[in-house]
Design a protein around this motif. Sequence first.
Motif, mmCIF file in Angstrom:
data_model
loop_
_atom_site.group_PDB
_atom_site.id
_atom_site.type_symbol
_atom_site.label_atom_id
_atom_site.label_comp_id
_atom_site.label_asym_id
_atom_site.label_seq_id
_atom_site.Cartn_x
_atom_site.Cartn_y
_atom_site.Cartn_z
ATOM 1 N N ASN A 139 53.842 37.391 -34.222
ATOM 2 C CA ASN A 139 52.531 36.437 -34.068
ATOM 3 C C ASN A 139 52.189 36.887 -32.719
ATOM 4 O O ASN A 139 50.872 36.982 -32.683
ATOM 5 C CB ASN A 139 52.976 34.828 -34.112
ATOM 6 C CG ASN A 139 52.946 34.464 -35.507
ATOM 7 O OD1 ASN A 139 52.500 34.949 -36.460
ATOM 8 N ND2 ASN A 139 53.489 32.932 -35.614
ATOM 9 N N ILE A 164 44.315 41.089 -32.686
ATOM 10 C CA ILE A 164 43.250 40.579 -33.011
ATOM 11 C C ILE A 164 42.125 40.240 -31.715
ATOM 12 O O ILE A 164 41.103 40.367 -31.989
ATOM 13 C CB ILE A 164 43.480 39.161 -33.597
ATOM 14 C CG1 ILE A 164 44.107 39.540 -35.060
ATOM 15 C CG2 ILE A 164 42.181 38.236 -33.953
ATOM 16 C CD1 ILE A 164 44.686 38.330 -35.710
ATOM 17 N N TYR A 177 47.761 40.284 -41.307
ATOM 18 C CA TYR A 177 48.166 38.806 -41.714
ATOM 19 C C TYR A 177 49.237 38.840 -42.604
ATOM 20 O O TYR A 177 49.685 37.947 -42.913
ATOM 21 C CB TYR A 177 47.000 38.199 -42.378
ATOM 22 C CG TYR A 177 45.657 37.964 -41.375
ATOM 23 C CD1 TYR A 177 46.003 36.990 -40.470
ATOM 24 C CD2 TYR A 177 44.597 38.684 -41.477
ATOM 25 C CE1 TYR A 177 45.165 36.700 -39.304
ATOM 26 C CE2 TYR A 177 43.677 38.269 -40.263
ATOM 27 C CZ TYR A 177 43.938 37.269 -39.315
ATOM 28 O OH TYR A 177 42.925 37.276 -38.578
ATOM 29 N N SER A 178 49.693 39.974 -42.953
ATOM 30 C CA SER A 178 50.804 40.274 -43.998
ATOM 31 C C SER A 178 52.237 40.264 -43.049
ATOM 32 O O SER A 178 53.399 40.165 -43.405
ATOM 33 C CB SER A 178 51.049 41.541 -44.673
ATOM 34 O OG SER A 178 50.081 41.335 -45.648
ATOM 35 N N GLN A 213 42.887 44.260 -42.155
ATOM 36 C CA GLN A 213 43.013 42.913 -41.852
ATOM 37 C C GLN A 213 44.230 42.199 -42.649
ATOM 38 O O GLN A 213 45.124 41.426 -42.410
ATOM 39 C CB GLN A 213 41.859 41.886 -42.678
ATOM 40 C CG GLN A 213 40.793 42.207 -41.707
ATOM 41 C CD GLN A 213 39.291 41.433 -42.206
ATOM 42 O OE1 GLN A 213 39.480 40.328 -42.683
ATOM 43 N NE2 GLN A 213 38.237 42.089 -42.087
ATOM 44 N N LYS A 214 44.476 42.823 -44.219
ATOM 45 C CA LYS A 214 45.328 42.434 -44.776
ATOM 46 C C LYS A 214 46.712 42.842 -44.190
ATOM 47 O O LYS A 214 47.846 41.980 -44.297
ATOM 48 C CB LYS A 214 45.505 43.230 -46.295
ATOM 49 C CG LYS A 214 46.442 42.913 -47.099
ATOM 50 C CD LYS A 214 46.415 41.355 -47.641
ATOM 51 C CE LYS A 214 47.536 41.142 -48.679
ATOM 52 N NZ LYS A 214 47.461 39.617 -48.873
ATOM 53 N N GLU A 226 56.164 35.726 -38.815
ATOM 54 C CA GLU A 226 55.836 34.915 -37.600
ATOM 55 C C GLU A 226 56.548 35.620 -36.380
ATOM 56 O O GLU A 226 55.736 35.472 -35.334
ATOM 57 C CB GLU A 226 56.439 33.556 -37.815
ATOM 58 C CG GLU A 226 55.942 32.617 -39.006
ATOM 59 C CD GLU A 226 56.200 31.318 -38.847
ATOM 60 O OE1 GLU A 226 57.360 30.889 -38.144
ATOM 61 O OE2 GLU A 226 55.853 30.412 -39.704
ATOM 62 N N LYS A 234 50.352 40.091 -33.390
ATOM 63 C CA LYS A 234 48.930 39.754 -34.393
ATOM 64 C C LYS A 234 48.237 39.377 -33.278
ATOM 65 O O LYS A 234 47.016 39.627 -33.481
ATOM 66 C CB LYS A 234 49.502 39.014 -35.391
ATOM 67 C CG LYS A 234 50.256 39.410 -36.395
ATOM 68 C CD LYS A 234 50.871 38.629 -37.228
ATOM 69 C CE LYS A 234 50.209 37.619 -38.077
ATOM 70 N NZ LYS A 234 50.900 36.731 -38.789
ATOM 71 N N THR A 235 48.330 38.462 -32.624
ATOM 72 C CA THR A 235 47.381 37.616 -31.471
ATOM 73 C C THR A 235 46.753 38.822 -30.675
ATOM 74 O O THR A 235 45.386 38.736 -30.468
ATOM 75 C CB THR A 235 47.820 36.594 -30.756
ATOM 76 O OG1 THR A 235 48.446 35.581 -31.876
ATOM 77 C CG2 THR A 235 46.670 35.802 -30.041
ATOM 78 N N LYS A 285 53.318 40.860 -48.556
ATOM 79 C CA LYS A 285 54.011 40.344 -47.331
ATOM 80 C C LYS A 285 55.098 41.261 -46.812
ATOM 81 O O LYS A 285 55.912 41.863 -47.522
ATOM 82 C CB LYS A 285 54.715 38.621 -47.310
ATOM 83 C CG LYS A 285 53.460 37.919 -47.538
ATOM 84 C CD LYS A 285 52.690 37.644 -46.505
ATOM 85 C CE LYS A 285 51.680 36.459 -46.802
ATOM 86 N NZ LYS A 285 50.672 36.184 -45.668
#
Length: 225
Positions: free
Chosen positions: A176, A183, A169-170, A165-166, A173, A179-180, A130
């Motif tokens: 976020n 994706i 998702y590491s 991917q790793k 918040e 990240k969104t 993380k």
Amino acid sequence: MSQSIDKPPYFNGAHYSHCKNRMMIFLQSIDYMLWDIIEDGPTIPMKRVGETQVPKEMHEWSNQERKQVQLNAKAMHILLCTLGSEEFANVSSCDNAKEIWDKLEVIHEGTNEVKETKIGLLNLNYENFKMDPNEDIKAMFNRFSTIVNELKGFGEAIPEDKLVQKLIYSLPESWNFKKTAIIEAKNLKEHKLDELIGSLLTHELMSKLLIREKEKKIKRARHRC
């Protein structure tokens, strides 16, 4: 300091996994048969004497057999030229390139049992990876790359789409929104790792600039009061 692409990577005992990967690529770039020699061992010219196979004398070698033996000598020369004095002493008694490579692996990676333990720990570090709260993208990626490269050095290469991917998702918040956006914008399997890091670094830089601008506005507002 940059290194000439014509010179093999130097190894003085530090960062073995890094040097191992570089040496493998260097040998393959010169002649893929050199890497075959290291993986499979040298070809020793043999002849049948009665019911027994015995090594040929040098003057009995065919041109093709001489070329095969020469490949081993070339691979040994390259490997030995990469080593510092202590590492050279560890392998100076080896008779072929495969022996040199295998001995360095045992010295720096351990026996198969030790290697399996190290691989298990690296996989655990990878699964639990993380981004730390006070870590920037560059530091996070350097730490991630170290784990991935060490796994690769043990023969545990991870596909690029899995790495992408790793990493996504590491992120914590606070990332976020980014990240969104990543994706939703593109299929993760189509993302390249360097593209992802570039995008994250750009976002990080822009975020810092916005924070500085807000801080400047707050200071100016205070001065007016």
